[in-house]
Design a protein around this motif. Structure first.
Motif, PDB file in Angstrom:
ATOM      1  N   SER A   1       3.305  20.581   7.918  1.00  9.76           N
ATOM      2  CA  SER A   1       3.186  21.830   8.587  1.00  9.76           C
ATOM      3  C   SER A   1       4.180  21.941   9.811  1.00  9.76           C
ATOM      4  N   THR A   2       4.896  23.142   9.908  1.00 12.10           N
ATOM      5  CA  THR A   2       5.830  23.262  10.836  1.00 12.10           C
ATOM      6  C   THR A   2       5.340  23.416  12.266  1.00 12.10           C
ATOM      7  N   ASN A   3       4.040  23.582  12.334  1.00 10.27           N
ATOM      8  CA  ASN A   3       3.401  23.558  13.495  1.00 10.27           C
ATOM      9  C   ASN A   3       3.053  22.317  13.924  1.00 10.27           C
TER      10      ASN A   3
ATOM     11  N   GLN B   1       4.766  24.275   2.515  1.00  6.57           N
ATOM     12  CA  GLN B   1       3.998  23.014   3.409  1.00  6.57           C
ATOM     13  C   GLN B   1       2.881  22.566   2.440  1.00  6.57           C
TER      14      GLN B   1
ATOM     15  N   GLY C   1      -0.523  23.260   5.663  1.00 11.80           N
ATOM     16  CA  GLY C   1      -0.158  24.386   6.470  1.00 11.80           C
ATOM     17  C   GLY C   1      -1.824  24.465   7.329  1.00 11.80           C
ATOM     18  N   ARG C   2      -1.623  24.905   8.308  1.00 13.32           N
ATOM     19  CA  ARG C   2      -2.830  25.026   9.074  1.00 13.32           C
ATOM     20  C   ARG C   2      -3.033  26.567   9.530  1.00 13.32           C
ATOM     21  N   GLY C   3      -4.301  27.101   9.686  1.00 14.56           N
ATOM     22  CA  GLY C   3      -4.582  28.513  10.264  1.00 14.56           C
ATOM     23  C   GLY C   3      -5.722  28.238  11.427  1.00 14.56           C
ATOM     24  N   ARG C   4      -6.138  29.172  11.763  1.00 13.77           N
ATOM     25  CA  ARG C   4      -7.018  29.263  13.028  1.00 13.77           C
ATOM     26  C   ARG C   4      -8.214  28.719  12.439  1.00 13.77           C
TER      27      ARG C   4
ATOM     28  N   PHE D   1      -3.739  27.128   5.523  1.00 12.34           N
ATOM     29  CA  PHE D   1      -3.060  28.120   5.129  1.00 12.34           C
ATOM     30  C   PHE D   1      -2.299  27.722   3.961  1.00 12.34           C
TER      31      PHE D   1
ATOM     32  N   PHE E   1       7.117  29.319   9.434  1.00 12.44           N
ATOM     33  CA  PHE E   1       7.844  29.170  10.437  1.00 12.44           C
ATOM     34  C   PHE E   1       7.225  29.020  11.814  1.00 12.44           C
TER      35      PHE E   1
ATOM     36  N   LYS F   1      -4.453  40.557   3.338  1.00 10.71           N
ATOM     37  CA  LYS F   1      -3.725  39.384   4.453  1.00 10.71           C
ATOM     38  C   LYS F   1      -2.309  39.066   3.889  1.00 10.71           C
TER      39      LYS F   1
ATOM     40  N   GLY G   1      -0.363  35.320   8.873  1.00 13.87           N
ATOM     41  CA  GLY G   1      -1.245  34.782   9.721  1.00 13.87           C
ATOM     42  C   GLY G   1      -0.392  34.219  10.907  1.00 13.87           C
ATOM     43  N   ILE G   2      -0.706  34.177  11.855  1.00 14.07           N
ATOM     44  CA  ILE G   2      -0.099  33.533  13.066  1.00 14.07           C
ATOM     45  C   ILE G   2      -1.024  32.603  13.941  1.00 14.07           C
TER      46      ILE G   2
ATOM     47  N   VAL H   1       4.069  31.065  12.091  1.00 14.79           N
ATOM     48  CA  VAL H   1       4.012  32.486  11.287  1.00 14.79           C
ATOM     49  C   VAL H   1       3.896  31.930   9.856  1.00 14.79           C
ATOM     50  N   GLY H   2       3.236  32.359   9.085  1.00 15.79           N
ATOM     51  CA  GLY H   2       3.037  32.265   7.775  1.00 15.79           C
ATOM     52  C   GLY H   2       3.224  33.606   7.147  1.00 15.79           C
TER      53      GLY H   2
HETATM   54  C1  BTN Z   1      -4.220  31.808  10.204  1.00 12.44           C
HETATM   55  O1  BTN Z   1      -4.187  32.667   9.060  1.00 12.44           O
HETATM   56  O2  BTN Z   1      -5.165  31.530  10.857  1.00 12.44           O
HETATM   57  C2  BTN Z   1      -2.856  31.311  10.677  1.00 12.44           C
HETATM   58  C3  BTN Z   1      -1.861  30.939   9.749  1.00 12.44           C
HETATM   59  C4  BTN Z   1      -0.799  30.413  10.315  1.00 12.44           C
HETATM   60  C5  BTN Z   1       0.154  29.620   9.204  1.00 12.44           C
HETATM   61  C6  BTN Z   1       1.575  29.263   9.849  1.00 12.44           C
HETATM   62  S1  BTN Z   1       2.665  28.688   8.448  1.00 12.44           S
HETATM   63  C7  BTN Z   1       3.718  27.961   9.525  1.00 12.44           C
HETATM   64  C8  BTN Z   1       2.621  27.340  10.719  1.00 12.44           C
HETATM   65  N1  BTN Z   1       2.566  26.095  10.309  1.00 12.44           N
HETATM   66  C9  BTN Z   1       1.213  26.047  10.005  1.00 12.44           C
HETATM   67  O3  BTN Z   1       0.710  24.827   9.778  1.00 12.44           O
HETATM   68  N2  BTN Z   1       0.612  27.054  10.374  1.00 12.44           N
HETATM   69  C10 BTN Z   1       1.435  28.019  10.727  1.00 12.44           C
END
Ligand code: BTN
Length: 261
Positions: free
Chosen positions: A36-38, A60, A63-66, A71, A81, A131, A134-135, A151-152
Motif C-alpha cells: 500500500s502506498t499509504n 497494490q 490497498g486500504r480505504g476508509r 481498495f 498514489f 465510484k 477514493g481518497i 488517492v486511488g
Molecule cells: C476509500 O475509497 O475509502 C479510499 C481509498 C484510497 C485508496 C488509495 S490507493 C493509494 C493509497 N494507498 C492505499 O492503501 N490507499 C490509498
C-alpha cells in the motif's frame, strides 16, 4: 527517447514527461508492486521523509480505504498514489484536507480527461454513477507531525462481480495514467496553500452529489437525514425527520443514499 519511455504504461519516466524540467525528481518514487502506498508513506514519514514525498504504484496487494475497507488495486487498473505532507495545520483541519484534496484530484481528472467528477462527501469521486476514485487521509504524529493523502483512481480496471455495480473507470485518454500521476503530484503538492486560501469550498459544494439528497449513516442503522449543505469547515449539514440539525465532521462516518420519498 528510449522505446520503453514512450510506453503508455505507468512508469517513473512516463510521469516525469509531464512534469516541469526543473521538477525535483528525487521526490517521486515509483513501485511496480507494493502492499500500500499509504502504508509505505507512513513508514517513511516516521523515518523523517520530507514534505512533498510522492509514491506511485502500478499495483497494490493491500490497498486500504476508509473505515477499514480495502481498495481494489489491480495491475493496469489505475493509479495508486500517496503524497506525504508536513503542513502547519491542526487536527481539526483533517476533514478540510480531505475535502480540499477531493477538489485537487477532481481538477487533475478534469485537466486530463475533460470530465469533472461528482463528489460524495467526504472523499469519494464518482463518474456516471460509479465510484472512480477514493481518497484516504491519514495522520502520522511521531516523531513529527505529517499527513499522508492517498488517492486511488480507477482507469481501465476490470472489476470482480461484487464491485461491478458500484465501481467504474474514468473515460480513457492517451497516456492517462502518467498524465494523471503528474497532475496529482503538482496539484496535491500545493494542498496547504489551497486550504489556507479557502476558495475550494464553492467548487466543493457545486460538485457535491450529496446536497439535496436523503442519506443514511451506515453506522446508524435505519437513520435517514436530508443533506442540507456543507459548512465552512467542510462539515456535512444534515436535518433529521423532526427538523433537527446535525453536523458531521468526522471522516469515520460513512453515508449512503436513502430513498427520496
Ligand atoms: C476509500 O475509497 O475509502 C479510499 C481509498 C484510497 C485508496 C488509495 S490507493 C493509494 C493509497 N494507498 C492505499 O492503501 N490507499 C490509498
Amino acid at each position: 527517447m528510449m522505446e520503453d519511455q514512450m510506453s503508455d504504461e505507468l512508469s517513473l519516466a512516463g510521469i516525469l514527461r509531464y512534469l516541469p524540467e526543473d521538477f525535483d525528481r528525487q521526490r517521486i518514487q515509483f513501485f511496480p508492486l507494493i502492499d500500500s502506498t499509504n502504508t509505505e508513506a507512513k513508514r517513511q514519514a516516521t523515518e523523517g521523509a520530507p514534505d512533498g514525498t510522492v509514491l506511485v504504484a502500478a499495483q497494490q496487494t493491500a490497498g486500504r480505504g476508509r473505515v477499514g475497507r480495502s481498495f481494489y488495486s489491480p495491475r493496469f487498473g489505475g493509479i495508486y498514489f500517496s503524497i506525504l505532507l508536513r503542513p502547519k495545520l491542526l487536527m481539526q483541519d483533517m476533514v478540510r484536507i480531505t475535502a480540499c484534496a477531493s477538489i485537487a484530484v477532481a481538477d487533475a481528472i478534469f485537466a486530463v480527461t475533460g470530465v469533472y467528477p461528482q463528489i460524495k462527501w467526504v472523499n469519494d469521486l464518482y463518474f456516471s454513477g460509479k465510484k472512480v476514485c477514493g481518497i484516504l487521509t491519514e495522520l502520522v504524529s511521531a516523531p513529527s507531525h505529517a499527513v499522508v493523502v492517498g488517492v486511488g483512481v480507477n482507469c481501465s480496471a476490470v472489476f470482480p462481480k461484487e464491485l461491478q455495480e458500484i465501481a467504474g473507470n474514468l473515460p480513457e485518454v492517451e497516456d492517462m495514467k502518467n498524465r494523471l500521476a503528474a497532475e496529482l503530484t503538482m496539484r496535491l503538492s500545493s494542498l496547504e496553500e489551497m486550504i489556507v486560501k479557502g476558495d475550494f469550498l464553492s467548487k466543493y459544494r457545486k460538485h457535491s452529489m450529496v446536497i439535496g439528497q436523503y442519506v443514511t449513516l451506515l453506522q446508524e442503522e435505519g437513520s435517514r437525514y436530508f443533506a442540507k449543505g456543507i459548512g465552512d469547515n467542510c462539515e456535512l449539514i444534515l436535518e433529521d425527520e423532526n427538523g433537527q440539525e446535525r453536523r458531521l465532521s468526522t471522516g469515520e462516518i460513512s453515508i449512503r443514499f436513502a430513498a427520496n420519498d
